[in-house]
Design an enzyme around this catalytic site. Structure first.
Site, PDB file in Angstrom:
ATOM      1  N   SER A  48      -6.075   1.170  -2.173  1.00  0.00           N
ATOM      2  CA  SER A  48      -5.077   2.169  -2.558  1.00  0.00           C
ATOM      3  C   SER A  48      -5.669   3.214  -3.488  1.00  0.00           C
ATOM      4  O   SER A  48      -6.168   2.889  -4.576  1.00  0.00           O
ATOM      5  CB  SER A  48      -3.907   1.497  -3.285  1.00  0.00           C
ATOM      6  OG  SER A  48      -3.074   0.884  -2.358  1.00  0.00           O
ATOM      7  N   ALA A 133      -6.919  -1.918  -5.368  1.00  0.00           N
ATOM      8  CA  ALA A 133      -6.178  -1.680  -6.611  1.00  0.00           C
ATOM      9  C   ALA A 133      -5.462  -2.981  -6.965  1.00  0.00           C
ATOM     10  O   ALA A 133      -4.943  -3.653  -6.076  1.00  0.00           O
ATOM     11  CB  ALA A 133      -5.162  -0.562  -6.392  1.00  0.00           C
ATOM     12  N   MET A 236      -2.507  -7.360  -3.194  1.00  0.00           N
ATOM     13  CA  MET A 236      -1.764  -7.671  -1.959  1.00  0.00           C
ATOM     14  C   MET A 236      -2.627  -7.518  -0.704  1.00  0.00           C
ATOM     15  O   MET A 236      -2.101  -7.241   0.377  1.00  0.00           O
ATOM     16  CB  MET A 236      -0.559  -6.731  -1.834  1.00  0.00           C
ATOM     17  CG  MET A 236       0.365  -6.710  -3.035  1.00  0.00           C
ATOM     18  SD  MET A 236       1.662  -5.478  -2.831  1.00  0.00           S
ATOM     19  CE  MET A 236       2.370  -5.443  -4.480  1.00  0.00           C
ATOM     20  N   HIS A 274       4.045   2.051  -7.561  1.00  0.00           N
ATOM     21  CA  HIS A 274       2.910   2.442  -6.717  1.00  0.00           C
ATOM     22  C   HIS A 274       2.330   3.798  -7.147  1.00  0.00           C
ATOM     23  O   HIS A 274       1.132   4.032  -6.997  1.00  0.00           O
ATOM     24  CB  HIS A 274       3.355   2.464  -5.251  1.00  0.00           C
ATOM     25  CG  HIS A 274       2.239   2.675  -4.266  1.00  0.00           C
ATOM     26  ND1 HIS A 274       1.125   1.857  -4.214  1.00  0.00           N
ATOM     27  CD2 HIS A 274       2.056   3.619  -3.299  1.00  0.00           C
ATOM     28  CE1 HIS A 274       0.299   2.289  -3.247  1.00  0.00           C
ATOM     29  NE2 HIS A 274       0.844   3.353  -2.685  1.00  0.00           N
TER      30      HIS A 274
END
Ligand SMILES: O=P(O)(O)O[C@@H]1C[C@H](O)[C@@H](CO)O1
Length: 301
Positions: A48, A133, A236, A274
């Site tokens: 990310s 990230a 994740m 996010h």
């Protein structure tokens, strides 16, 4: 009539494989091989906000995920959805870089999340560098720090969710691959040597990545549990890619960028989001790029 062991084994082999046939992977790899002049031995997966790594390449051949046969497409903001082949660093080492990865929370099955890793294998890649990230769990980690991944905790795997579930195709690797050596010792030593050369010694750590399914960030109780079982950071992604790479014999190196401190105290008024993850990614993209580029340069010389 009861089946004997031989028949039972045959029955198991008709369980549908959670994957495409081997030939379809070959078709995708051939498509890419025919269209790029580069023959990289190193692949990089950018997490990310970290896709800028791909923009640092020279003499690029770039493919939109949409245009690659069988490739999934990126659906998450901060994942451009491009595969870039090119030359990295002062010594112009050929690499292939995924600008954006796939996550289970996007609705992708494990075999799709890890599809590119097997394509890299067919293209001749020997080393996979994963970046991501993460939220920091270790109280000594701060936003903007970088963690060299020493090990992971695969919570999805405990629940029987793995890219290696289903009938095992030995052309990729063994039924029961070891995972105690997932993150290569030699590559980690190279990374530890590179960090101070990039003046990163003050915000460089080595620790354990705890993988959860997302997309929701952790509750405080979950965060405390992850910390208590040895997680230094939580994310994740990544673990399925690493397992698939190790299954087919690739070496792995991993870096996590701490984009937020995971809240472990219910009285806190902060929340994870996010946007913050992406902003820190953009802010620290150059640091991650220097580190990866430094290691790749050493590998290429
Ligand atoms: O692809 P990565 O693991 O870098 O992305 C992390 C985990 C979630 O996808 C997202 C949360 O902000 O960032």
């Amino acid at each position: 009539m009861m089946n004997g062991p031989a028949e039972r084994k045959e029955e198991a082999s008709v369980v549908p494989v959670n994957s495409l046939p081997f030939d379809e992977y070959v078709r995708t790899a051939n498509f890419l091989r025919e269209k790029t002049r580069h023959r990289p031995k190193i692949a990089i997966i950018a997490g990310s906000g970290l896709g800028g790594l791909g923009n640092a390449l020279e003499q690029t051949d770039i493919f939109d995920y949409h245009d690659i046969p069988n490739f999934p497409v990126s659906t998450v903001v901060g994942h451009a959805g491009r595969l870039a082949f090119g030359l990295l660093g002062p010594t112009q080492v050929p690499v292939v870089c995924m600008q954006g990865r796939f996550h289970a929370y996007e609705g992708y099955p494990q075999w799709k999340i890890t599809f590119p890793v097997r394509i890299f294998k067919l293209l001749g890649v020997e080393i996979l560098i994963v970046t991501n990230a993460v939220g920091g769990l270790n109280p000594e980690y701060h936003v903007g720090d970088i963690m060299l991944i020493k090990d992971h905790i695969n919570f999805a795997g405990f629940a029987g969710v793995s890219a290696l579930c289903g009938v095992n195709d030995e052309r990729w690797g063994p039924r029961f691959p070891p995972m105690n050596d997932a993150y290569d010792k030699g590559l980690r030593a190279l990374a530890r040597q590179t960090a101070p050369e990039c003046q990163f010694q003050d915000f460089f750590h080595e620790g354990t990545y705890a993988m959860v399914g997302g997309p929701m960030f952790e509750t405080c109780a979950e965060a405390r549990m992850l910390r208590s079982v040895g997680g230094d950071v939580v994310g994740m992604s990544t673990v399925s890619e690493v397992i698939t790479a190790r299954h087919c014999g690739m070496k792995v190196l991993g870096f996590s960028l701490i984009t937020n401190v995971v809240i472990q105290d219910e009285t806190s008024d902060d929340t994870a989001n996010h946007q913050e993850v992406l902003q820190v990614g953009i802010h620290r993209a150059k640091a991650m790029q220097d580190l990866v580029s430094g290691v790749v340069t050493k590998l290429g010389s």
